[in-house]
Design an enzyme around this catalytic site. Structure first.
Site, short mmCIF file in Angstrom:
data_model
loop_
_atom_site.label_atom_id
_atom_site.label_comp_id
_atom_site.label_asym_id
_atom_site.label_seq_id
_atom_site.Cartn_x
_atom_site.Cartn_y
_atom_site.Cartn_z
N TYR A 175 0.85 -1.21 0.00
CA TYR A 175 0.00 0.00 0.00
C TYR A 175 0.89 1.25 0.00
O TYR A 175 0.73 2.15 -0.83
CB TYR A 175 -0.91 -0.02 1.24
CG TYR A 175 -1.48 1.33 1.64
CD1 TYR A 175 -2.57 1.87 0.97
CD2 TYR A 175 -0.91 2.07 2.68
CE1 TYR A 175 -3.08 3.11 1.32
CE2 TYR A 175 -1.42 3.30 3.05
CZ TYR A 175 -2.51 3.82 2.37
OH TYR A 175 -3.00 5.06 2.72
N LYS A 201 1.53 4.33 -2.60
CA LYS A 201 1.23 5.73 -2.24
C LYS A 201 2.43 6.62 -2.60
O LYS A 201 2.26 7.78 -2.98
CB LYS A 201 0.90 5.86 -0.74
CG LYS A 201 -0.40 5.23 -0.28
CD LYS A 201 -1.65 5.84 -0.90
CE LYS A 201 -2.06 7.18 -0.34
NZ LYS A 201 -3.35 7.65 -0.93
N1 LIG Z 1 -7.32 6.12 6.97
C1 LIG Z 1 -6.10 6.58 7.27
O1 LIG Z 1 -5.64 6.49 8.41
C2 LIG Z 1 -5.29 7.23 6.20
C3 LIG Z 1 -5.74 7.31 4.89
N2 LIG Z 1 -4.97 7.95 3.94
C4 LIG Z 1 -5.47 8.09 2.58
O2 LIG Z 1 -6.72 8.77 2.63
C5 LIG Z 1 -7.53 8.40 1.53
C6 LIG Z 1 -8.92 8.06 2.01
O3 LIG Z 1 -8.83 6.98 2.91
P1 LIG Z 1 -10.12 6.44 3.67
O4 LIG Z 1 -11.22 7.41 3.56
O5 LIG Z 1 -9.64 6.00 5.00
O6 LIG Z 1 -10.46 5.13 2.81
P2 LIG Z 1 -11.86 4.52 2.37
O7 LIG Z 1 -11.59 3.10 2.00
O8 LIG Z 1 -12.91 4.78 3.39
O9 LIG Z 1 -12.23 5.35 1.06
C7 LIG Z 1 -11.65 5.11 -0.17
C8 LIG Z 1 -12.72 5.26 -1.25
O10 LIG Z 1 -12.09 5.03 -2.52
C9 LIG Z 1 -13.01 4.32 -3.32
N3 LIG Z 1 -12.30 3.60 -4.37
C10 LIG Z 1 -11.41 2.59 -4.21
N4 LIG Z 1 -10.99 2.15 -5.40
C11 LIG Z 1 -11.61 2.92 -6.34
C12 LIG Z 1 -11.59 2.92 -7.76
N5 LIG Z 1 -10.88 2.05 -8.46
N6 LIG Z 1 -12.35 3.84 -8.41
C13 LIG Z 1 -13.12 4.71 -7.71
N7 LIG Z 1 -13.18 4.74 -6.36
C14 LIG Z 1 -12.45 3.85 -5.69
C15 LIG Z 1 -13.70 3.36 -2.35
O11 LIG Z 1 -14.92 2.87 -2.88
C16 LIG Z 1 -13.86 4.23 -1.13
O12 LIG Z 1 -15.12 4.88 -1.12
C17 LIG Z 1 -6.79 7.26 0.83
O13 LIG Z 1 -6.10 7.79 -0.28
C18 LIG Z 1 -5.78 6.78 1.86
O14 LIG Z 1 -4.63 6.26 1.24
C19 LIG Z 1 -3.79 8.53 4.27
C20 LIG Z 1 -3.30 8.49 5.54
C21 LIG Z 1 -4.00 7.81 6.61
C1 LIG Z 2 -4.10 -4.44 16.60
C2 LIG Z 2 -3.43 -3.22 17.16
C3 LIG Z 2 -1.97 -3.45 17.42
C4 LIG Z 2 -3.55 -1.99 16.30
C5 LIG Z 2 -4.97 -1.52 16.03
C6 LIG Z 2 -5.01 -0.15 15.43
C7 LIG Z 2 -4.56 -0.13 13.95
C8 LIG Z 2 -5.64 -0.80 13.12
C9 LIG Z 2 -4.29 1.31 13.51
C10 LIG Z 2 -3.17 1.96 14.34
C11 LIG Z 2 -2.40 2.90 13.42
C12 LIG Z 2 -3.25 2.96 12.18
C13 LIG Z 2 -2.70 3.47 10.90
C14 LIG Z 2 -3.26 3.06 9.69
C15 LIG Z 2 -4.34 2.02 9.64
C16 LIG Z 2 -4.92 1.64 11.01
C17 LIG Z 2 -3.82 1.53 12.06
C18 LIG Z 2 -2.78 0.50 11.66
C19 LIG Z 2 -2.67 3.50 8.36
C20 LIG Z 2 -1.80 2.35 7.87
C21 LIG Z 2 -3.77 3.78 7.32
C22 LIG Z 2 -3.23 4.20 5.99
C23 LIG Z 2 -2.08 5.14 6.05
O1 LIG Z 2 -1.82 5.81 5.08
C24 LIG Z 2 -1.20 5.19 7.23
C25 LIG Z 2 -1.90 4.82 8.52
C26 LIG Z 2 -0.94 4.78 9.68
C27 LIG Z 2 -1.63 4.49 10.98
#
Ligand SMILES: NC(=O)C1=CN([C@@H]2O[C@H](COP(=O)(O)OP(=O)(O)OC[C@H]3O[C@@H](n4cnc5c(N)ncnc54)[C@H](O)[C@@H]3O)[C@@H](O)[C@H]2O)C=CC1
Ligand SMILES: CC(C)CCC[C@@H](C)[C@H]1CC[C@H]2C3=C(CC[C@]12C)[C@@]1(C)CCC(=O)C[C@@H]1CC3
Length: 345
Positions: free
Chosen positions: A144, A148
């Site tokens: 992943y 990115k």
């Molecule tokens: N959740 C986190 O802790 C972090 C997330 N990010 C980034 O933030 C962004 C949003 O993440 P979330 O909202 O957590 O994920 P999410 O999984 O809730 O949302 C992603 C969306 O992208 C859509 N999608 C996936 N593949 C697709 C495709 N081929 N065409 C059109 N739509 C598509 C999905 O249907 C979904 O609605 C992502 O780019 C992720 O890499 C970055 C840092 C941390």
């Molecule tokens: C089972 C436990 C040891 C951990 C449970 C919590 C984790 C699921 C989360 C803690 C830090 C989070 C995190 C992400 C996903 C969910 C966690 C691993 C990311 C990998 C999501 C996508 C990103 O771009 C970076 C995030 C870093 C922190």
């Protein structure tokens, strides 16, 4: 004093707008008077002022109809980070992002704001107050993150003042908040299965977590400040809560808030990391016969046992970014939003 921003245009598209972050972004944009086109492979909700375009971002023709007359595009779509489908990450995050850029150029889009990740510089070892000029990870923690990195490079390299196409990347870290499908649900699932008794390492490692509304705020600031003469062009910005917290204190607060016990027993980091690698290898070898999804993947163990917090100084200086919601308030709102995940529910 809060910075007042005057939007230059009131139309935009959100690719991935049905997702966790995407939907919060769409709701805020609508609240600020924008007309929003959502492009996503699924439609998760309906909202006045929002038009849905269901399609795969790898399909340029489908994208073009959603980007018609849209000056600003937010790209926050990605396969879920927990997936082990390497081909899917390559297809969506790399090939698909090339298609998004091509479609933006053909449709005459002026600004592209990418949701990247602070993890693009993380290699599984400590990062303390990391700035955006840290080199991209040479050995990213998983596929992943590897994709990115490529995605961010593609978007930033596409920035062209000559073509009138400006790009910027937002790097959030550990996004959480209401409707998050990952952090809190995985944590609670682990607790319910009796797997949250242990602290990996001595528990002193500091980490950034970012409330989803603060991430949204960072994206909108970036969109509204991105101009040909601004320093934002082709830059990446860390957006966090700017309040590094002990990883295990954060997890404990969420768990206790939902009625579960906080982890107390300590296990050595090297032991747990080694075991997670072994389990991952076993799962890989057995995959043709049985699909095992370990809770403690090497990626999660690395994130749970190291320092990784980032400086927001660049975002403060260039965007006037200040996180509107404090960590304590964010945890309280998050816990409140998951009544169905409470102990005994
Ligand atoms: N959740 C986190 O802790 C972090 C997330 N990010 C980034 O933030 C962004 C949003 O993440 P979330 O909202 O957590 O994920 P999410 O999984 O809730 O949302 C992603 C969306 O992208 C859509 N999608 C996936 N593949 C697709 C495709 N081929 N065409 C059109 N739509 C598509 C999905 O249907 C979904 O609605 C992502 O780019 C992720 O890499 C970055 C840092 C941390
Ligand atoms: C089972 C436990 C040891 C951990 C449970 C919590 C984790 C699921 C989360 C803690 C830090 C989070 C995190 C992400 C996903 C969910 C966690 C691993 C990311 C990998 C999501 C996508 C990103 O771009 C970076 C995030 C870093 C922190």
């Amino acid at each position: 004093m809060a910075t007042r921003i005057r939007p230059s245009s009131k139309r935009c598209a959100v690719i991935g707008g049905s997702g966790f972050l995407g939907r919060h972004l769409v709701e805020r944009l609508v609240g600020r008077g924008y007309t929003v086109s959502v492009f996503d492979i699924r439609q998760a909700y309906e909202l006045p002022g929002v038009t849905f375009h269901q399609g795969d971002l790898c399909d340029k023709q489908a994208l073009l109809s959603a980007l018609k007359d849209v000056p600003i595009v937010f790209h926050c779509a990605s396969p879920a980070p927990g997936s082990d489908d390497r081909a899917l990450f390559q297809r969506v995050n790399i090939d698909g992002t090339r298609t998004v850029i091509q479609a933006c150029l053909e449709a005459g889009v002026q600004k592209l704001i990418l949701t990247s990740s602070a993890s693009v510089v993380f290699e599984g070892t400590d990062i303390k107050n990391g700035k955006e000029d840290l080199p991209y990870a040479k050995k990213p923690i998983d596929y992943y993150t590897a994709t990115k990195i490529q995605q961010e490079k593609l978007v930033l390299e596409a920035c062209s003042k000559e073509k009138g196409f400006l790009t910027v990347a937002i790097r959030p870290h550990g996004i959480f908040g209401p409707r998050d499908p990952q952090l809190v649900p995985i944590l609670v699932d682990s607790a319910r299965r009796g797997k949250m008794k242990f602290i990996i390492g001595d528990g002193s490692n500091l980490v950034d977590f970012t409330y989803v509304e603060n991430v949204v705020h960072g994206h909108i600031l970036a969109a509204e400040h991105l101009k040909a003469e601004s320093p934002l062009c082709a830059q990446a910005y860390h957006i966090t809560n700017d309040e590094p917290v002990r990883f295990w204190d954060f997890m404990s607060q969420v768990l206790v808030g939902l009625g579960y016990s906080a982890p107390r027993l300590h296990l050595p980091y090297a032991l747990v990391y080694g075991l997670s690698l072994l389990l991952w290898l076993i799962a890989l070898v057995l995959r043709p016969l049985v699909h095992i999804k370990p809770t403690f993947t090497p990626m999660r163990v690395a994130l749970a046992g190291t320092h990784h917090f980032y400086s927001c100084a660049r975002a403060k200086q260039d965007l006037g970014y200040r996180p509107p919601v404090s960590l304590q308030e964010a945890i309280a709102r998050t816990v409140e939003s998951y009544p169905h995940l409470r102990q005994g529910a």
